[in-house]
Design a protein around this motif. Structure first.
Motif, PDB file in Angstrom:
ATOM      1  N   ARG A  85       0.843  -1.198   0.000  1.00 37.78           N
ATOM      2  CA  ARG A  85       0.000   0.000   0.000  1.00 37.78           C
ATOM      3  C   ARG A  85       0.882   1.254   0.000  1.00 37.78           C
ATOM      4  O   ARG A  85       2.012   1.220   0.487  1.00 37.78           O
ATOM      5  CB  ARG A  85      -0.905   0.024   1.230  1.00 37.78           C
ATOM      6  N   PRO A  86       0.387   2.368  -0.508  1.00 37.39           N
ATOM      7  CA  PRO A  86       1.166   3.611  -0.503  1.00 37.39           C
ATOM      8  C   PRO A  86       1.553   4.032   0.911  1.00 37.39           C
ATOM      9  O   PRO A  86       0.705   4.089   1.813  1.00 37.39           O
ATOM     10  CB  PRO A  86       0.202   4.629  -1.140  1.00 37.39           C
ATOM     11  N   GLY A  87       2.836   4.288   1.116  1.00 36.74           N
ATOM     12  CA  GLY A  87       3.318   4.785   2.396  1.00 36.74           C
ATOM     13  C   GLY A  87       3.146   3.835   3.558  1.00 36.74           C
ATOM     14  O   GLY A  87       3.119   4.269   4.715  1.00 36.74           O
ATOM     15  N   ALA A  88       3.059   2.530   3.286  1.00 39.40           N
ATOM     16  CA  ALA A  88       2.737   1.572   4.348  1.00 39.40           C
ATOM     17  C   ALA A  88       3.952   1.081   5.125  1.00 39.40           C
ATOM     18  O   ALA A  88       3.805   0.368   6.111  1.00 39.40           O
ATOM     19  CB  ALA A  88       1.991   0.374   3.758  1.00 39.40           C
ATOM     20  N   PHE A  89       5.174   1.446   4.701  1.00 42.40           N
ATOM     21  CA  PHE A  89       6.375   0.889   5.306  1.00 42.40           C
ATOM     22  C   PHE A  89       7.375   1.980   5.667  1.00 42.40           C
ATOM     23  O   PHE A  89       7.409   3.048   5.043  1.00 42.40           O
ATOM     24  CB  PHE A  89       7.037  -0.109   4.340  1.00 42.40           C
ATOM     25  N   LEU A  90       8.181   1.687   6.669  1.00 43.23           N
ATOM     26  CA  LEU A  90       9.304   2.549   7.029  1.00 43.23           C
ATOM     27  C   LEU A  90      10.589   1.883   6.565  1.00 43.23           C
ATOM     28  O   LEU A  90      10.852   0.735   6.909  1.00 43.23           O
ATOM     29  CB  LEU A  90       9.358   2.781   8.538  1.00 43.23           C
ATOM     30  N   VAL A  91      11.387   2.608   5.786  1.00 43.19           N
ATOM     31  CA  VAL A  91      12.685   2.131   5.325  1.00 43.19           C
ATOM     32  C   VAL A  91      13.729   3.111   5.829  1.00 43.19           C
ATOM     33  O   VAL A  91      13.710   4.290   5.457  1.00 43.19           O
ATOM     34  CB  VAL A  91      12.753   2.028   3.788  1.00 43.19           C
ATOM     35  N   ASP A  92      14.617   2.633   6.702  1.00 45.24           N
ATOM     36  CA  ASP A  92      15.602   3.509   7.345  1.00 45.24           C
ATOM     37  C   ASP A  92      14.929   4.709   8.000  1.00 45.24           C
ATOM     38  O   ASP A  92      15.411   5.847   7.949  1.00 45.24           O
ATOM     39  CB  ASP A  92      16.642   3.989   6.323  1.00 45.24           C
ATOM     40  N   GLY A  93      13.749   4.456   8.605  1.00 45.58           N
ATOM     41  CA  GLY A  93      13.034   5.494   9.325  1.00 45.58           C
ATOM     42  C   GLY A  93      12.196   6.430   8.474  1.00 45.58           C
ATOM     43  O   GLY A  93      11.556   7.348   8.999  1.00 45.58           O
ATOM     44  N   ILE A  94      12.164   6.214   7.166  1.00 41.06           N
ATOM     45  CA  ILE A  94      11.433   7.097   6.253  1.00 41.06           C
ATOM     46  C   ILE A  94      10.200   6.373   5.738  1.00 41.06           C
ATOM     47  O   ILE A  94      10.287   5.246   5.239  1.00 41.06           O
ATOM     48  CB  ILE A  94      12.322   7.532   5.068  1.00 41.06           C
ATOM     49  N   ARG A  95       9.047   7.032   5.840  1.00 43.40           N
ATOM     50  CA  ARG A  95       7.813   6.434   5.336  1.00 43.40           C
ATOM     51  C   ARG A  95       7.903   6.304   3.818  1.00 43.40           C
ATOM     52  O   ARG A  95       8.162   7.281   3.112  1.00 43.40           O
ATOM     53  CB  ARG A  95       6.610   7.278   5.728  1.00 43.40           C
ATOM     54  N   THR A  96       7.680   5.088   3.322  1.00 40.65           N
ATOM     55  CA  THR A  96       7.999   4.767   1.929  1.00 40.65           C
ATOM     56  C   THR A  96       6.909   3.911   1.307  1.00 40.65           C
ATOM     57  O   THR A  96       6.271   3.106   1.981  1.00 40.65           O
ATOM     58  CB  THR A  96       9.345   4.003   1.866  1.00 40.65           C
TER      59      THR A  96
END
Length: 274
Positions: A66-77
């Motif tokens: 989903r759009p913006g569903a994950f944090l990668v290195d602390g950044i919503r992605t």
């Protein structure tokens, strides 16, 4: 007087987030519930594209892209399904790439890889070649599972299994587990305690991998000595440092190449590949 329209029914602007492919081995956090895990697979369902995450306890769960569903290195992605990259003349493993060659139907034989990070490295370097040959790479989830998996799979002539193991040195538990697997199963491995150490240290800007005392968690100790925040950051650094076979130690290259030969060339025996 300026007319602003109907401010009560106006839709808010849609949020936008940075986008990146959901690469195998990438460690991400699920924004909704804080679940943290490495990407170990991609799955297509009637409800869309999903990724499978494995946490540090070996448990896996599926999550929708989903759009913006994950944090990668602390950044919503926003994570997306990886797309095939432009094909160079040679594959990452160094073999001549066959242009526009379709992947074969999955062969009966398999390659099983002990660790999730190992599987990500194998896929990154040998993925194209294995797909061309129709060879499926599966995550073994630990060498302790090997006897059970072999009993289920029932290796036979034309139905071979190649296994890549960590820390495969004489006298180790890993070696004892693989002593009597039969003629249709070949186990190879590298001598390192962890797949990270099979990556050439200069690719990460270090002179050598640190020596970690026995009894101390190896990944945690490495991160502490190199100034990396945690194993999540460490793995992301290691994974990004690997592009081709030139980035890893020859022991790992030889181990994987023997497995590929074993499961794709029926006339070869285990003795031929020692």
């Amino acid at each position: 007087m300026r007319n602003y329209g109907d401010i009560f029914t106006r839709k808010p602007a849609a949020s936008t987030y940075p986008t990146q492919p959901a690469a195998l081995g990438e460690v991400v956090e699920v924004l909704a519930d804080g679940y943290v895990g490495a990407i170990v697979g991609h799955e297509k369902t009637y409800d869309g594209d999903f990724i499978r995450l494995e946490n540090n306890q070996g448990k896996t769960r599926l999550f929708k892209l989903r759009p913006g569903a994950f944090l990668v290195d602390g950044i919503r992605t926003t994570l997306t399904k990886p797309q095939p990259a432009a094909r160079p003349q040679r594959s990452n493993s160094g073999s001549t790439r066959v242009v526009d060659a379709p992947a074969k139907v999955a062969a009966p034989s398999r390659i099983w890889v002990e660790g999730v990070h190992d599987a990500a490295i194998v896929e990154k370097i040998w993925g194209h070649d294995l797909r061309v040959e129709g060879v499926v790479v599966e995550y073994l989830e630990g060498l302790d599972n090997l006897p059970h998996r072999l009993a289920e799979f029932r290796p036979a002539q034309g139905r071979r299994v190649g296994v890549l193991a960590d820390h495969l040195v004489a006298g180790s538990k890993e070696t004892r587990l693989t002593d009597r697997v039969g003629e249709h199963v070949l186990v190879t491995g590298h001598p390192y305690i962890d797949i990270w150490a099979a990556v050439k240290p200069e690719r990460l800007g270090i002179r050598a991998w640190p020596d970690i005392p026995r009894g101390e968690d190896w990944k945690t100790g490495v991160c502490a000595r190199l100034g990396w925040a945690n194993p999540k950051e460490g793995w992301n650094r290691v994974y990004r440092a690997v592009s081709t076979y030139k980035d890893i130690d020859s022991t790992l290259i030889g181990a994987v190449e023997r497995l590929v030969d074993f499961v794709t060339t029926p006339e070869l025996t285990k003795a031929d590949l020692r």
